[in-house]
Design an enzyme around this catalytic site. Sequence first.
Site, short mmCIF file in Angstrom:
data_model
loop_
_atom_site.label_atom_id
_atom_site.label_comp_id
_atom_site.label_asym_id
_atom_site.label_seq_id
_atom_site.Cartn_x
_atom_site.Cartn_y
_atom_site.Cartn_z
N LYS A 190 -11.45 -7.51 6.08
CA LYS A 190 -10.53 -7.29 7.20
C LYS A 190 -11.11 -8.02 8.40
O LYS A 190 -12.08 -7.56 9.01
CB LYS A 190 -10.38 -5.80 7.48
CG LYS A 190 -9.64 -5.08 6.37
CD LYS A 190 -9.58 -3.59 6.57
CE LYS A 190 -8.72 -2.96 5.48
NZ LYS A 190 -8.92 -1.51 5.38
N LYS A 239 -3.27 5.12 -2.06
CA LYS A 239 -4.31 5.94 -1.43
C LYS A 239 -4.57 7.16 -2.32
O LYS A 239 -3.62 7.79 -2.82
CB LYS A 239 -3.84 6.41 -0.04
CG LYS A 239 -3.69 5.29 0.97
CD LYS A 239 -5.04 4.81 1.46
CE LYS A 239 -4.88 3.73 2.52
NZ LYS A 239 -6.19 3.21 2.98
N GLU A 280 -11.26 1.22 -4.77
CA GLU A 280 -11.77 0.80 -3.47
C GLU A 280 -12.45 1.95 -2.74
O GLU A 280 -11.89 3.04 -2.61
CB GLU A 280 -10.57 0.28 -2.66
CG GLU A 280 -10.89 -0.24 -1.27
CD GLU A 280 -9.61 -0.69 -0.56
OE1 GLU A 280 -8.61 -1.01 -1.26
OE2 GLU A 280 -9.60 -0.72 0.66
N ASP A 330 -7.36 3.29 -3.45
CA ASP A 330 -8.27 3.29 -2.30
C ASP A 330 -8.57 4.72 -1.90
O ASP A 330 -7.67 5.46 -1.51
CB ASP A 330 -7.61 2.54 -1.12
CG ASP A 330 -8.52 2.46 0.09
OD1 ASP A 330 -9.71 2.83 -0.03
OD2 ASP A 330 -8.05 2.01 1.16
N ASP A 367 -14.86 -1.83 1.03
CA ASP A 367 -14.11 -2.16 2.25
C ASP A 367 -14.97 -1.73 3.45
O ASP A 367 -15.72 -2.54 4.01
CB ASP A 367 -12.75 -1.42 2.19
CG ASP A 367 -11.94 -1.55 3.48
OD1 ASP A 367 -12.34 -2.31 4.37
OD2 ASP A 367 -10.89 -0.87 3.61
N SER A 390 0.85 -1.19 0.00
CA SER A 390 0.00 0.00 0.00
C SER A 390 0.88 1.24 0.00
O SER A 390 1.80 1.34 0.81
CB SER A 390 -0.90 0.02 1.24
OG SER A 390 -1.87 -0.97 1.14
MG MG Z 1 -9.63 0.47 2.26
#
Ligand code: MG
Length: 395
Positions: free
Chosen positions: A291, A188, A242, A214, A267, A160
């Site tokens: 998660k 991100k 995402e 994301d 998510d 990430s």
């Molecule tokens: Mg996420």
Amino acid sequence: MRGSRDSEGRACEHGRVTALDPLDPVLVEAIDVLRLRLPLATPLHSAAGPRTERTVLLVHVIAHESEGWAECVAEAEPTYAPEYVEGVSLVLRNHLLPRAWAGPIGDGVALGPHLAAVRGHPMAVAALELAVLDAQLRAEGRSLASWLGATAAAVPAGASLGLHDNVVDLLAEADRALTAGAARLRVKVAPGRAAGPVLALRNHVGPDVPLQADANGTFRTDEPAHLAELERLDEAVLTCLEQPLAPDDLVGHARLAARLRTPICLDESITSVGSLEAAVALGACGILCVKPGRVGGWVAARAIHDRCVELGLPAWVGGMLETGLGRAANLAVAALPGMTLPPDLDPRGRFDPDLADPGLPGPDGLVAVPAAPGIGITPDPAMLADASVERSRRR
Ligand code: MG
């Protein structure tokens, strides 16, 4: 979802039962809750701001037969999810631990339905449930991965990348991650900092590196500039985009999915099999990020995984800046057969030193799934002593 599990530890969703082997209860003597502060090896920037350290909450079960460990995924501030470390500490102390001690405290599988009397707080429940399961599995000499039904002995490592103020820094971070063995890059993004950096990244790494973005729910469909920027992301040929919109905006995600070529991955929106059903029925979710520590635990994550397999929905395990301890537990889910995309397992590790072996990729680029009993790892005692800010015991 926890309330829909039966007393024998089977996940019952929509009439379907997925058996998990029963485990012998352990005799719990005490439960410690520890809070630690660990500096990140490299600062991470997201829509919520820069992060230079991680506050880590651990649950430690001391049983007659064994011990169990779990790392809670809650963060110091309620910016990613409503739960946060201080709140989790209070909920554990005032609500979950008293109920657990009055109920099936030595049986993690029975504990989940028992704790469903407390609404919400899935991160706190997940940590307590996993610590007890870990003690049970260690007592039986069985790994969490094999108990859950994992089929992979090793999995690829996905990296990430944070939000960067300039593209040069982003590309340098991408190069470091790929050199360290990343099987895919996830970056991100936020409004005004999405299309430009992501298209530059695609151009830099070429067409063959799988890329994901994301947005952590920062875009709005009533902002024309936001929509235009998301449409430009199609040009980057991402594996998925995402959580572009707010967690409760399933209809917005469905409308966006119809408008974009890039698959929408959810998510934060998916907290249970029920919310997954709703998202899929609406056409809001083409890929799922699971998660375990956020959806109420490892049994809950297994149930979500099983439903993904039935639906043919691609899925992957997301990370929450875990130490080696949390990574080891996540690996057990990442090795399930329905986890078809690389998990978040940053190949560089997040902490230096780490609380436990972070499980970095080998020369083949793969991370071994722990085969030792329980989650397969324990925290380093010296690190625990050095980094512990607070410790409370209940017996
Ligand atoms: Mg996420």
